[in-house]
Design a protein around this motif. Structure first.
Motif, short mmCIF file in Angstrom:
data_model
loop_
_atom_site.label_atom_id
_atom_site.label_comp_id
_atom_site.label_asym_id
_atom_site.label_seq_id
_atom_site.Cartn_x
_atom_site.Cartn_y
_atom_site.Cartn_z
N LEU A 53 -12.73 -24.71 -19.27
CA LEU A 53 -12.19 -25.11 -20.57
C LEU A 53 -12.82 -24.29 -21.70
CD1 LEU A 53 -10.37 -27.08 -22.10
CD2 LEU A 53 -12.29 -28.65 -22.20
N ASN A 54 -14.12 -24.06 -21.65
CA ASN A 54 -14.78 -23.25 -22.69
C ASN A 54 -14.29 -21.81 -22.67
OD1 ASN A 54 -16.25 -25.39 -23.67
ND2 ASN A 54 -18.01 -25.00 -22.35
N ALA A 55 -14.05 -21.27 -21.47
CA ALA A 55 -13.51 -19.90 -21.38
C ALA A 55 -12.11 -19.83 -21.97
CB ALA A 55 -13.50 -19.45 -19.92
N GLN A 56 -11.30 -20.87 -21.74
CA GLN A 56 -9.95 -20.90 -22.33
C GLN A 56 -10.03 -21.01 -23.84
OE1 GLN A 56 -8.19 -24.22 -20.33
NE2 GLN A 56 -7.46 -22.99 -18.59
N ARG A 57 -10.97 -21.79 -24.36
CA ARG A 57 -11.10 -21.95 -25.81
C ARG A 57 -11.50 -20.65 -26.49
NH1 ARG A 57 -14.20 -27.77 -25.75
NH2 ARG A 57 -12.32 -29.04 -25.53
N ARG A 60 -8.50 -18.50 -27.37
CA ARG A 60 -7.53 -18.99 -28.37
C ARG A 60 -7.71 -18.25 -29.68
NH1 ARG A 60 -8.65 -25.38 -27.75
NH2 ARG A 60 -7.87 -25.61 -25.65
N PRO A 61 -6.63 -18.04 -30.40
CA PRO A 61 -6.78 -17.42 -31.73
C PRO A 61 -7.37 -18.43 -32.71
CG PRO A 61 -4.49 -17.99 -31.32
CD PRO A 61 -5.24 -18.27 -30.04
N SER A 62 -8.23 -17.95 -33.59
CA SER A 62 -8.83 -18.86 -34.56
C SER A 62 -7.92 -18.97 -35.78
CB SER A 62 -10.22 -18.37 -34.98
OG SER A 62 -10.11 -17.10 -35.56
N SER A 63 -7.98 -20.12 -36.42
CA SER A 63 -7.15 -20.32 -37.61
C SER A 63 -7.76 -19.55 -38.77
CB SER A 63 -7.07 -21.80 -37.94
OG SER A 63 -8.35 -22.30 -38.23
N PRO A 64 -6.95 -19.17 -39.74
CA PRO A 64 -7.49 -18.38 -40.86
C PRO A 64 -8.48 -19.21 -41.68
CG PRO A 64 -5.16 -18.88 -41.19
CD PRO A 64 -5.53 -19.37 -39.83
N HIS A 65 -9.51 -18.55 -42.12
CA HIS A 65 -10.54 -19.21 -42.91
C HIS A 65 -10.08 -19.26 -44.36
CE1 HIS A 65 -14.65 -19.86 -44.54
NE2 HIS A 65 -14.78 -20.51 -43.39
#
Length: 182
Positions: A53-57, A60-65
């Motif tokens: 699960l951590n590898a999949q996270r 993931r693309p991060s949301s814009p700051h």
């Protein structure tokens, strides 16, 4: 390792085929719309599952700051309202607790001691202290009135939000100066 059917197709197929009233067209419809898929699954330990699960996270693309957005009066006012409210609360509770607890430790923190301490301070320190207390207090008060107006359905347009925001800033400046000069 085991093979499992995935999706609603197998459940729908099983229910329709098991029912005695299912028509032939119903069976054909289910088989064509929900084909059966088999996937291979494997039992893993809890720590291995967490690692997967951590590898999949990480992928993931991060949301814009928020730093990529242009600052706007509405969200700056909201952040400032929260900061001033928190600061005023900490100040009020800190002073109240010090006033209540100081006699237990033999510290002179009564009203007369506080008044004499403030009286002995230089003038510029008094003015700075007044400004540091008056500005957050007036901003938080006027912005609270602005939020009450929003709750009543007023100033909800973009123009209204900005005009009320500038009115809060103007009223804060005027009332802070008035409280400092008193």
């Amino acid at each position: 390792m085991s093979y499992r059917a995935v999706g609603l197709g197998s459940t729908l197929r099983r229910n329709i085929l098991a029912s005695r009233n299912a028509s032939v067209t119903g069976r054909v419809l289910v088989r064509t719309l929900a084909p059966r898929r088999l996937i291979q699954t494997e039992s893993v330990t809890e720590s291995a599952s967490r690692d997967i699960l951590n590898a999949q996270r990480l992928k993931r693309p991060s949301s814009p700051h928020f730093t990529i957005y242009q600052p706007q009066l509405t969200w700056i006012g909201s952040i400032a309202n929260r900061i001033t409210g928190s600061a005023l609360s900490v100040l009020l509770y800190g002073f109240s607790l010090a006033y209540l607890i100081s006699p237990a430790f033999g510290l002179p923190f009564d009203s007369a001691a506080v008044i004499s301490l403030v009286h002995d301070l230089p003038g510029w320190v008094k003015l700075t202290g007044k400004a540091l207390l008056a500005a957050p207090f007036t901003f938080h008060s006027f912005n609270g009135l602005r939020h009450l107006a929003w709750d009543s359905g007023k100033f909800l347009t973009l123009k209204g939000a900005y005009s009320s925001g500038y009115a809060v800033l103007g009223a804060t400046a005027v009332s802070t100066i008035a409280l400092i000069l008193i």
